[in-house]
Design an enzyme around this catalytic site. Structure first.
Site, PDB file in Angstrom:
ATOM      1  N   LEU A  34     -15.732   3.611-149.397  1.00 50.85           N
ATOM      2  CA  LEU A  34     -15.164   3.033-150.626  1.00 50.85           C
ATOM      3  C   LEU A  34     -14.412   1.726-150.350  1.00 50.85           C
ATOM      4  O   LEU A  34     -13.524   1.335-151.110  1.00 50.85           O
ATOM      5  CB  LEU A  34     -14.276   4.049-151.368  1.00 50.85           C
ATOM      6  N   THR A 146     -31.234  -9.271-144.383  1.00 50.48           N
ATOM      7  CA  THR A 146     -31.196 -10.362-145.352  1.00 50.48           C
ATOM      8  C   THR A 146     -32.190 -11.465-144.999  1.00 50.48           C
ATOM      9  O   THR A 146     -32.456 -11.715-143.811  1.00 50.48           O
ATOM     10  CB  THR A 146     -29.773 -10.957-145.418  1.00 50.48           C
ATOM     11  N   SER A 188     -23.536 -18.098-142.314  1.00 56.58           N
ATOM     12  CA  SER A 188     -22.169 -17.606-142.546  1.00 56.58           C
ATOM     13  C   SER A 188     -21.909 -16.517-141.511  1.00 56.58           C
ATOM     14  O   SER A 188     -22.859 -16.010-140.879  1.00 56.58           O
ATOM     15  CB  SER A 188     -22.023 -16.997-143.953  1.00 56.58           C
ATOM     16  N   TYR A 190     -21.098 -13.539-142.183  1.00 54.85           N
ATOM     17  CA  TYR A 190     -21.833 -12.369-142.684  1.00 54.85           C
ATOM     18  C   TYR A 190     -23.296 -12.413-142.231  1.00 54.85           C
ATOM     19  O   TYR A 190     -23.820 -11.438-141.674  1.00 54.85           O
ATOM     20  CB  TYR A 190     -21.756 -12.295-144.220  1.00 54.85           C
ATOM     21  N   HIS A 191     -23.966 -13.554-142.468  1.00 54.00           N
ATOM     22  CA  HIS A 191     -25.381 -13.644-142.092  1.00 54.00           C
ATOM     23  C   HIS A 191     -25.541 -13.533-140.569  1.00 54.00           C
ATOM     24  O   HIS A 191     -26.541 -13.014-140.077  1.00 54.00           O
ATOM     25  CB  HIS A 191     -25.989 -14.957-142.602  1.00 54.00           C
ATOM     26  N   LYS A 194     -25.882  -9.972-139.543  1.00 56.30           N
ATOM     27  CA  LYS A 194     -27.231  -9.428-139.801  1.00 56.30           C
ATOM     28  C   LYS A 194     -28.203  -9.877-138.718  1.00 56.30           C
ATOM     29  O   LYS A 194     -29.141  -9.156-138.378  1.00 56.30           O
ATOM     30  CB  LYS A 194     -27.715  -9.892-141.180  1.00 56.30           C
TER      31      LYS A 194
HETATM   32  P1  NAD Z   1     -21.871  -3.574-151.854  1.00 56.63           P
HETATM   33  O1  NAD Z   1     -20.674  -4.219-151.261  1.00 56.63           O
HETATM   34  O2  NAD Z   1     -21.950  -3.411-153.332  1.00 56.63           O
HETATM   35  O3  NAD Z   1     -22.110  -2.138-151.188  1.00 56.63           O
HETATM   36  C1  NAD Z   1     -21.866  -1.874-149.823  1.00 56.63           C
HETATM   37  C2  NAD Z   1     -21.275  -0.463-149.746  1.00 56.63           C
HETATM   38  O4  NAD Z   1     -21.076  -0.137-148.363  1.00 56.63           O
HETATM   39  C3  NAD Z   1     -19.916  -0.383-150.429  1.00 56.63           C
HETATM   40  O5  NAD Z   1     -19.890   0.700-151.342  1.00 56.63           O
HETATM   41  C4  NAD Z   1     -18.931  -0.211-149.286  1.00 56.63           C
HETATM   42  O6  NAD Z   1     -17.808   0.561-149.660  1.00 56.63           O
HETATM   43  C5  NAD Z   1     -19.804   0.472-148.228  1.00 56.63           C
HETATM   44  N1  NAD Z   1     -19.360   0.235-146.844  1.00 56.63           N
HETATM   45  C6  NAD Z   1     -19.092  -0.947-146.237  1.00 56.63           C
HETATM   46  N2  NAD Z   1     -18.695  -0.754-144.970  1.00 56.63           N
HETATM   47  C7  NAD Z   1     -18.734   0.594-144.759  1.00 56.63           C
HETATM   48  C8  NAD Z   1     -18.407   1.418-143.649  1.00 56.63           C
HETATM   49  N3  NAD Z   1     -17.942   0.904-142.511  1.00 56.63           N
HETATM   50  N4  NAD Z   1     -18.551   2.760-143.768  1.00 56.63           N
HETATM   51  C9  NAD Z   1     -18.992   3.303-144.936  1.00 56.63           C
HETATM   52  N5  NAD Z   1     -19.305   2.562-146.039  1.00 56.63           N
HETATM   53  C10 NAD Z   1     -19.172   1.223-145.934  1.00 56.63           C
HETATM   54  O7  NAD Z   1     -23.141  -4.412-151.321  1.00 56.63           O
HETATM   55  P2  NAD Z   1     -24.656  -4.387-151.839  1.00 56.63           P
HETATM   56  O8  NAD Z   1     -24.871  -5.580-152.667  1.00 56.63           O
HETATM   57  O9  NAD Z   1     -25.002  -3.055-152.371  1.00 56.63           O
HETATM   58  O10 NAD Z   1     -25.418  -4.604-150.475  1.00 56.63           O
HETATM   59  C11 NAD Z   1     -25.869  -3.494-149.703  1.00 56.63           C
HETATM   60  C12 NAD Z   1     -26.614  -3.997-148.478  1.00 56.63           C
HETATM   61  O11 NAD Z   1     -27.720  -4.778-148.881  1.00 56.63           O
HETATM   62  C13 NAD Z   1     -25.734  -4.879-147.593  1.00 56.63           C
HETATM   63  O12 NAD Z   1     -25.903  -4.548-146.251  1.00 56.63           O
HETATM   64  C14 NAD Z   1     -26.238  -6.272-147.882  1.00 56.63           C
HETATM   65  O13 NAD Z   1     -26.113  -7.066-146.734  1.00 56.63           O
HETATM   66  C15 NAD Z   1     -27.694  -6.042-148.255  1.00 56.63           C
HETATM   67  N6  NAD Z   1     -28.187  -7.076-149.178  1.00 56.63           N
HETATM   68  C16 NAD Z   1     -27.599  -7.245-150.418  1.00 56.63           C
HETATM   69  C17 NAD Z   1     -28.082  -8.262-151.254  1.00 56.63           C
HETATM   70  C18 NAD Z   1     -27.471  -8.544-152.618  1.00 56.63           C
HETATM   71  O14 NAD Z   1     -27.855  -9.545-153.243  1.00 56.63           O
HETATM   72  N7  NAD Z   1     -26.560  -7.720-153.109  1.00 56.63           N
HETATM   73  C19 NAD Z   1     -29.156  -9.064-150.839  1.00 56.63           C
HETATM   74  C20 NAD Z   1     -29.707  -8.863-149.575  1.00 56.63           C
HETATM   75  C21 NAD Z   1     -29.212  -7.859-148.752  1.00 56.63           C
HETATM   76  N1  USQ Z   2     -24.431 -20.869-155.461  1.00 59.31           N
HETATM   77  C1  USQ Z   2     -24.188 -21.790-156.469  1.00 59.31           C
HETATM   78  N2  USQ Z   2     -23.270 -21.456-157.412  1.00 59.31           N
HETATM   79  C2  USQ Z   2     -22.601 -20.278-157.424  1.00 59.31           C
HETATM   80  C3  USQ Z   2     -22.866 -19.347-156.393  1.00 59.31           C
HETATM   81  C4  USQ Z   2     -23.778 -19.681-155.436  1.00 59.31           C
HETATM   82  O1  USQ Z   2     -24.779 -22.863-156.525  1.00 59.31           O
HETATM   83  O2  USQ Z   2     -21.777 -20.070-158.324  1.00 59.31           O
HETATM   84  C5  USQ Z   2     -25.423 -21.205-154.416  1.00 59.31           C
HETATM   85  C6  USQ Z   2     -24.889 -21.046-152.999  1.00 59.31           C
HETATM   86  O3  USQ Z   2     -24.240 -22.230-152.568  1.00 59.31           O
HETATM   87  C7  USQ Z   2     -26.163 -20.743-152.242  1.00 59.31           C
HETATM   88  C8  USQ Z   2     -27.018 -19.961-153.239  1.00 59.31           C
HETATM   89  O4  USQ Z   2     -26.460 -20.251-154.529  1.00 59.31           O
HETATM   90  O5  USQ Z   2     -26.857 -21.910-151.929  1.00 59.31           O
HETATM   91  C9  USQ Z   2     -27.030 -18.462-153.031  1.00 59.31           C
HETATM   92  O6  USQ Z   2     -25.688 -17.963-153.007  1.00 59.31           O
HETATM   93  P1  USQ Z   2     -25.410 -16.415-153.326  1.00 59.31           P
HETATM   94  O7  USQ Z   2     -23.933 -16.214-153.313  1.00 59.31           O
HETATM   95  O8  USQ Z   2     -26.166 -16.014-154.532  1.00 59.31           O
HETATM   96  O9  USQ Z   2     -26.132 -15.690-152.100  1.00 59.31           O
HETATM   97  P2  USQ Z   2     -25.725 -15.501-150.575  1.00 59.31           P
HETATM   98  O10 USQ Z   2     -24.386 -16.021-150.263  1.00 59.31           O
HETATM   99  O11 USQ Z   2     -26.853 -16.007-149.743  1.00 59.31           O
HETATM  100  O12 USQ Z   2     -25.658 -13.919-150.403  1.00 59.31           O
HETATM  101  C10 USQ Z   2     -26.360 -12.987-151.225  1.00 59.31           C
HETATM  102  C11 USQ Z   2     -25.764 -11.608-150.969  1.00 59.31           C
HETATM  103  C12 USQ Z   2     -26.001 -11.219-149.501  1.00 59.31           C
HETATM  104  C13 USQ Z   2     -27.490 -11.315-149.190  1.00 59.31           C
HETATM  105  C14 USQ Z   2     -28.051 -12.695-149.537  1.00 59.31           C
HETATM  106  C15 USQ Z   2     -29.546 -12.736-149.463  1.00 59.31           C
HETATM  107  O13 USQ Z   2     -24.358 -11.598-151.255  1.00 59.31           O
HETATM  108  O14 USQ Z   2     -25.553  -9.886-149.288  1.00 59.31           O
HETATM  109  O15 USQ Z   2     -27.726 -11.070-147.837  1.00 59.31           O
HETATM  110  O16 USQ Z   2     -27.728 -12.989-150.924  1.00 59.31           O
HETATM  111  S1  USQ Z   2     -30.128 -14.292-148.914  1.00 59.31           S
HETATM  112  O17 USQ Z   2     -29.486 -15.344-149.716  1.00 59.31           O
HETATM  113  O18 USQ Z   2     -31.546 -14.301-149.098  1.00 59.31           O
HETATM  114  O19 USQ Z   2     -29.732 -14.455-147.535  1.00 59.31           O
END
Ligand code: NAD
Ligand code: USQ
Length: 406
Positions: A34, A146, A188, A190-191, A194
């Site tokens: 959570l 990602t 980033s 974060y990336h 991954k």
């Molecule tokens: P989210 O933050 O909504 O969900 C992540 C969940 O993981 C949360 O509920 C958090 O509480 C839980 N969590 C985090 N660390 C934990 C830990 N140490 N132990 C147990 N639970 C933990 O994120 P999301 O958007 O659902 O993304 C899920 C996955 O998908 C991520 O790994 C993200 O990198 C990947 N992803 C998301 C997107 C997107 O656009 N949302 C795109 C590409 C990849």
């Molecule tokens: N962007 C804008 N305006 C905004 C927000 C974002 O122009 O208000 C731009 C950002 O600068 C970037 C692009 O939109 O160039 C994407 O940003 P984003 O926040 O939508 O996506 P990102 O930071 O890449 O991360 C999200 C998810 C992450 C996942 C990733 C997939 O949060 O968990 O891994 O998308 S990907 O982008 O394919 O790597």
């Protein structure tokens, strides 16, 4: 019945996946610490949609579907023994691993967020792999990676699904063929985590013969799936704040409140997108199609289509009449890039991806409008900056504002 453990199952992708798998007949156990709900509080942010506490979500699903979903509050980065005990009790055939800190802007806010993201994500992934290996059970690990591991400096070369054949010239001039992980180029912290996850998968697949699928997912948009629509207590998250809100959902939300769309820089960034409905379908397909034991990690690009940010802004502006603002880019990223991505492996498994043109944009606008009273204006600005040279992407001192022709 096959059991699946969904780690991060309270999150945006994890919750609808848990419901989808439950509906499809899997025994589902959610594991989540959570932490996302805690980070919401820390940021003063909240999901636009009113998400119920996890116990109420699960009780509502039981009431509506008759199916049980288990829940264990475990921090998989810190509570290794609890994770091992759970695997021995549940005996899953697959683990779906969503449990990481997933916002690039949050991971760049400051030192403590950078360190938290690395500590949490790397330890979570490694603990899961080590626990599966130690359990001696044949558990398929399906990880949400990602598209961003490949980087976004592309010139239009199609990005393959994870691997690249290369020729290396030896010192005697002889050529050697190698297959390598496609070179990573994270944008980033974060990336970066991954990208590091990929090496752990490569090692455990080779050393312990774990079956591992790494899904390189694009930006997820939309909010509802057929299951989360069944009852308001099942509703999915909708993040729109400057850290966790992803670009298309942010634009749709901004349009609903009449806030100019916050395009970073020129908006020439091209990214891959997928609707949340397809995320859950892809996970089901990935679970049903594991690699053979001893096979290399299967990497599938989980995306439907690519779009340029400014084109998305124009599309949303033409639908809604909202203004488009070009603001300073708070990130360090290529101002313009092309992006071509292979998603052949999911197409071969039968996925027919949902495209933006198919009407779900309106559904998301409707949701944004329905819950507009919950909007917190103070959270909309993208304040995390990548370097001291970057300025926050706030709609103040904008370069120019475009008014759509609509
Ligand atoms: P989210 O933050 O909504 O969900 C992540 C969940 O993981 C949360 O509920 C958090 O509480 C839980 N969590 C985090 N660390 C934990 C830990 N140490 N132990 C147990 N639970 C933990 O994120 P999301 O958007 O659902 O993304 C899920 C996955 O998908 C991520 O790994 C993200 O990198 C990947 N992803 C998301 C997107 C997107 O656009 N949302 C795109 C590409 C990849
Ligand atoms: N962007 C804008 N305006 C905004 C927000 C974002 O122009 O208000 C731009 C950002 O600068 C970037 C692009 O939109 O160039 C994407 O940003 P984003 O926040 O939508 O996506 P990102 O930071 O890449 O991360 C999200 C998810 C992450 C996942 C990733 C997939 O949060 O968990 O891994 O998308 S990907 O982008 O394919 O790597």
């Amino acid at each position: 019945m096959e059991n699946v453990v969904v780690i991060g199952g309270d999150g945006f992708c994890g919750w609808p996946t848990a419901l989808h798998l439950s509906r499809r007949g899997y025994g589902v156990n959610i594991v989540d610490n959570l932490s996302r709900r805690r980070i919401d509080e820390e940021l003063g942010a909240t999901s636009l949609t009113p998400i119920a506490p996890i116990d109420q979500r699960i009780a509502a699903w039981k009431e509506i579907s008759g199916r049980e979903i288990g829940f264990d509050k475990i921090d998989v980065a810190l509570e290794f023994d609890a994770l091992v005990a759970l695997l021995n009790e549940v005996k899953p055939t697959a683990i779906v691993h969503f449990g990481e800190q997933r916002a690039a802007p949050y991971s760049m806010r400051g030192l403590s967020e950078k360190r938290y993201t690395v500590d949490n994500n790397i330890a979570a992934t490694h603990n899961i792999l080590a626990a599966v290996a130690a359990s001696g059970r044949d558990i398929h690990v399906v990880h949400l990676g990602t598209m961003g591991v490949y980087g976004y400096d592309g010139d239009g070369l199609e990005i393959p699904e994870g691997y690249q054949q290369v020729k290396v010239t030896g010192d005697d001039g002889a050529e050697f063929e190698r297959e390598i992980l496609y070179p990573t180029n994270p944008g980033s912290v974060y990336h970066m985590t991954k990208s590091m996850d990929q090496l752990m998968f490569q090692f455990y697949a080779k050393n312990d013969q774990l079956r591992i699928t790494d899904l390189h997912q694009g930006i997820v948009w939309g909010t509802q799936t057929p299951e989360t629509r069944l009852d308001e207590r099942l509703i999915n998250r909708f993040d729109y704040d400057g850290d966790y809100g992803t670009v298309l959902n942010r634009f749709l939300m901004q349009a609903a409140v009449g806030h100019p769309l916050s395009v970073h820089g020129t908006g020439g960034q091209t990214r891959a997108f997928i609707h949340i409905r397809d995320t859950v379908r892809c996970i089901e397909l990935a679970i049903a199609n594991p690699p053979a034991k001893g096979e290399r990690v299967v990497i599938r690009n989980q995306m439907a289509e690519t779009h340029r940010v400014r084109d998305l802004a124009k599309l949303v502006a033409s639908m809604t009449g909202v203004q488009v603002a070009f603001v300073d880019n708070p990130r360090k990223e290529a101002a313009e890039n092309d992006l071509r991505v292979s998603n052949q492996s999911f197409r071969d498994l039968g996925l027919k991806p949902t495209l933006l043109a198919e009407g779900l944009l309106e559904e998301t606008v409707d949701i944004a409008e329905k819950y507009v009273d919950r909007y917190r204006p103070s959270t909309i600005a993208a304040c995390s900056v990548w370097t001291t040279m970057n300025k926050p992407g706030i709609v103040k001192g904008v370069d120019r504002i475009e008014v759509s022709a609509a």
